[in-house]
Motif scaffolding. Structure first.
Motif, PDB file in Angstrom:
ATOM      1  N   TYR A 160       0.832  -1.198   0.000  1.00 14.18           N
ATOM      2  CA  TYR A 160       0.000   0.000   0.000  1.00 14.18           C
ATOM      3  C   TYR A 160       0.869   1.252   0.000  1.00 14.18           C
ATOM      4  CZ  TYR A 160      -4.010  -2.974   1.170  1.00 14.18           C
ATOM      5  OH  TYR A 160      -4.999  -3.913   1.154  1.00 14.18           O
ATOM      6  N   PHE A 161       1.952   1.223   0.776  1.00 17.98           N
ATOM      7  CA  PHE A 161       2.845   2.370   0.876  1.00 17.98           C
ATOM      8  C   PHE A 161       3.470   2.690  -0.470  1.00 17.98           C
ATOM      9  CE2 PHE A 161       7.311   3.745   1.663  1.00 17.98           C
ATOM     10  CZ  PHE A 161       7.026   5.033   2.067  1.00 17.98           C
ATOM     11  N   PHE A 162       3.985   1.690  -1.165  1.00 11.75           N
ATOM     12  CA  PHE A 162       4.615   1.953  -2.457  1.00 11.75           C
ATOM     13  C   PHE A 162       3.582   2.348  -3.505  1.00 11.75           C
ATOM     14  CE2 PHE A 162       8.201  -0.419  -0.634  1.00 11.75           C
ATOM     15  CZ  PHE A 162       9.227   0.439  -0.992  1.00 11.75           C
ATOM     16  N   ALA A 163       2.374   1.814  -3.400  1.00 13.63           N
ATOM     17  CA  ALA A 163       1.314   2.258  -4.309  1.00 13.63           C
ATOM     18  C   ALA A 163       1.039   3.748  -4.111  1.00 13.63           C
ATOM     19  CB  ALA A 163       0.047   1.444  -4.071  1.00 13.63           C
ATOM     20  N   SER A 164       1.054   4.187  -2.849  1.00 11.68           N
ATOM     21  CA  SER A 164       0.829   5.614  -2.580  1.00 11.68           C
ATOM     22  C   SER A 164       1.975   6.462  -3.109  1.00 11.68           C
ATOM     23  CB  SER A 164       0.655   5.836  -1.080  1.00 11.68           C
ATOM     24  OG  SER A 164       1.876   5.691  -0.380  1.00 11.68           O
ATOM     25  N   LEU A 165       3.212   5.964  -3.028  1.00  3.82           N
ATOM     26  CA  LEU A 165       4.348   6.731  -3.528  1.00  3.82           C
ATOM     27  C   LEU A 165       4.238   6.955  -5.031  1.00  3.82           C
ATOM     28  CD1 LEU A 165       7.445   5.286  -1.616  1.00  3.82           C
ATOM     29  CD2 LEU A 165       6.012   7.233  -1.032  1.00  3.82           C
ATOM     30  N   LYS A 166       3.851   5.911  -5.772  1.00  2.89           N
ATOM     31  CA  LYS A 166       3.765   6.032  -7.225  1.00  2.89           C
ATOM     32  C   LYS A 166       2.672   7.009  -7.646  1.00  2.89           C
ATOM     33  CE  LYS A 166       3.433   1.566  -7.835  1.00  2.89           C
ATOM     34  NZ  LYS A 166       3.317   0.249  -8.491  1.00  2.89           N
ATOM     35  N   VAL A 167       1.598   7.074  -6.870  1.00  8.21           N
ATOM     36  CA  VAL A 167       0.539   8.043  -7.167  1.00  8.21           C
ATOM     37  C   VAL A 167       0.944   9.435  -6.710  1.00  8.21           C
ATOM     38  CG1 VAL A 167      -1.841   8.691  -6.640  1.00  8.21           C
ATOM     39  CG2 VAL A 167      -1.271   6.293  -7.057  1.00  8.21           C
ATOM     40  N   ALA A 168       1.505   9.531  -5.506  1.00  5.49           N
ATOM     41  CA  ALA A 168       1.797  10.835  -4.914  1.00  5.49           C
ATOM     42  C   ALA A 168       2.884  11.580  -5.680  1.00  5.49           C
ATOM     43  CB  ALA A 168       2.216  10.657  -3.454  1.00  5.49           C
ATOM     44  N   VAL A 169       3.882  10.875  -6.209  1.00  8.46           N
ATOM     45  CA  VAL A 169       4.974  11.578  -6.878  1.00  8.46           C
ATOM     46  C   VAL A 169       4.491  12.222  -8.174  1.00  8.46           C
ATOM     47  CG1 VAL A 169       5.841   9.624  -8.250  1.00  8.46           C
ATOM     48  CG2 VAL A 169       7.418  11.408  -7.453  1.00  8.46           C
ATOM     49  N   THR A 170       3.549  11.605  -8.862  1.00 10.52           N
ATOM     50  CA  THR A 170       2.996  12.230 -10.066  1.00 10.52           C
ATOM     51  C   THR A 170       2.080  13.398  -9.702  1.00 10.52           C
ATOM     52  OG1 THR A 170       1.228  10.550 -10.087  1.00 10.52           O
ATOM     53  CG2 THR A 170       3.169  10.124 -11.429  1.00 10.52           C
ATOM     54  N   SER A 172       6.137  15.129 -18.094  1.00 11.78           N
ATOM     55  CA  SER A 172       5.698  13.737 -18.185  1.00 11.78           C
ATOM     56  C   SER A 172       6.878  12.783 -18.066  1.00 11.78           C
ATOM     57  CB  SER A 172       4.978  13.505 -19.519  1.00 11.78           C
ATOM     58  OG  SER A 172       3.846  14.339 -19.640  1.00 11.78           O
ATOM     59  N   ALA A 173       7.990  13.123 -18.707  1.00 12.45           N
ATOM     60  CA  ALA A 173       9.166  12.260 -18.649  1.00 12.45           C
ATOM     61  C   ALA A 173       9.717  12.167 -17.230  1.00 12.45           C
ATOM     62  CB  ALA A 173      10.244  12.771 -19.599  1.00 12.45           C
ATOM     63  N   MET A 174       9.762  13.285 -16.520  1.00 15.69           N
ATOM     64  CA  MET A 174      10.250  13.260 -15.144  1.00 15.69           C
ATOM     65  C   MET A 174       9.318  12.453 -14.250  1.00 15.69           C
ATOM     66  SD  MET A 174      11.956  17.008 -14.411  1.00 15.69           S
ATOM     67  CE  MET A 174      10.470  17.956 -14.734  1.00 15.69           C
ATOM     68  N   GLY A 175       8.013  12.602 -14.466  1.00 18.16           N
ATOM     69  CA  GLY A 175       7.058  11.824 -13.675  1.00 18.16           C
ATOM     70  C   GLY A 175       7.190  10.334 -13.922  1.00 18.16           C
ATOM     71  N   VAL A 176       7.328   9.956 -15.190  1.00 19.32           N
ATOM     72  CA  VAL A 176       7.483   8.538 -15.527  1.00 19.32           C
ATOM     73  C   VAL A 176       8.775   7.986 -14.938  1.00 19.32           C
ATOM     74  CG1 VAL A 176       7.860   6.927 -17.430  1.00 19.32           C
ATOM     75  CG2 VAL A 176       6.072   8.655 -17.596  1.00 19.32           C
ATOM     76  N   LEU A 177       9.848   8.779 -14.984  1.00 15.31           N
ATOM     77  CA  LEU A 177      11.125   8.318 -14.456  1.00 15.31           C
ATOM     78  C   LEU A 177      11.049   8.060 -12.951  1.00 15.31           C
ATOM     79  CD1 LEU A 177      14.120   7.720 -14.886  1.00 15.31           C
ATOM     80  CD2 LEU A 177      14.588  10.149 -14.547  1.00 15.31           C
ATOM     81  N   LEU A 178      10.462   8.990 -12.202  1.00 15.32           N
ATOM     82  CA  LEU A 178      10.345   8.788 -10.756  1.00 15.32           C
ATOM     83  C   LEU A 178       9.383   7.647 -10.440  1.00 15.32           C
ATOM     84  CD1 LEU A 178      10.317  12.464  -9.437  1.00 15.32           C
ATOM     85  CD2 LEU A 178      12.139  10.784  -9.262  1.00 15.32           C
TER      86      LEU A 178
END
Length: 274
Positions: free
Chosen positions: A195-205, A247-253
């Protein structure tokens, strides 16, 4: 002399990639093909229908504009990336702390969750003028907007991960004499990690969205500012170049956190691997 070391007049035989390397690269094939297909369709549509560049530039023209104004673009991109990462880091630290409190304490859950829902319902773009009044034009409103927009997913996912842990493993460890910390570290924490990593992938974008919103409204540097300036001078390819860069920076992170997730929580998705 073997073919691998090279025989005069004979081309060396290429070595096949190890199976482990192929297994790691295989998941990259579908998204790479999808991205290439998207840009190919975009490029062909602009050329076949003769769409004017001031309406919709081709992706090749948008990328070329980034290189054309590379020094200025690099400065704006660095500012946006910095404010985004600071706001994102704040959302992770405070979101994990509040999410743990809400997820582990039923009273805190009942008391704070309605407030979190109400806070998340407020359009963050409406708060940007208030932040500018409080902190002035600059990077601080962008950092705070990135924090505010990415904070809620971290809190909710961490709280959900901790609150939905099955009671049987915890009760078993308690019966065996485990301390509360041992129960948390061996059961609750591993269960909450997906759940934590799922939140990171959403939150960083979302953090990028918050930074750009603030920069478009009131800032003196950043990709949002660059896009405003480019639009005012009708340099539409540069506007789309800014969009592609964000978009590229978001995809990279996103890919970075997905890689870390696969290393730490691969056990949680083993059943879905095919």
């Amino acid at each position: 002399m073997s073919l691998e070391t090279g025989t005069p007049g004979v081309a060396p035989v290429p070595r096949a990639l190890p199976p482990a390397t192929l297994a790691r690269l295989r998941p990259l094939v579908p998204p790479t093909l999808a991205i290439l297909a998207f840009f190919a369709v975009w490029e062909l549509a602009c050329r076949l229908f003769s769409i004017p560049p001031f309406i919709l530039p081709t992706p090749s023209a948008s990328v070329a504009s980034i290189f054309q104004f590379a020094p200025a673009v690099a400065g704006h991109a660095g500012q946006t990336l910095t404010t985004t990462l600071i706001g994102f880091a704040l959302s992770v630290v405070l979101g994990v702390a509040l999410g743990a409190l809400v997820g582990l304490n039923r009273t805190a859950y009942q008391a704070l969750y309605p407030l979190l829902i109400g806070f998340n319902a407020v359009p963050k773009a409406a708060l940007v003028p208030v932040l500018v009044i409080w902190f002035g034009v600059g990077p601080v409103p962008a950092v705070l907007t990135a924090f505010l927009i990415s904070f809620f997913p971290v809190v909710v996912n961490v709280a959900t991960g901790l609150a939905t842990v099955e009671p049987e493993p915890r009760e078993l460890l308690r019966a065996l004499g485990a301390s509360p910390w041992e129960v948390f570290s061996k059961v609750s924490l591993p269960r909450a990690l997906p759940y934590f990593f799922a939140s990171l992938k959403v939150a960083v974008t979302l953090a990028f969205v918050g930074s750009i919103i603030s920069e478009l409204a009131a800032s003196n540097k950043g990709i949002g500012v660059m896009m405003n300036q480019a639009a005012s001078s009708f340099q539409v390819p540069l506007v789309f170049g800014g969009v592609l860069l964000v978009s590229a920076m978001g995809v990279l992170l996103y890919a970075v956190f997905a890689l870390i997730e696969s290393r730490l929580t691969g056990w949680a998705y083993r059943g879905n691997q095919g």
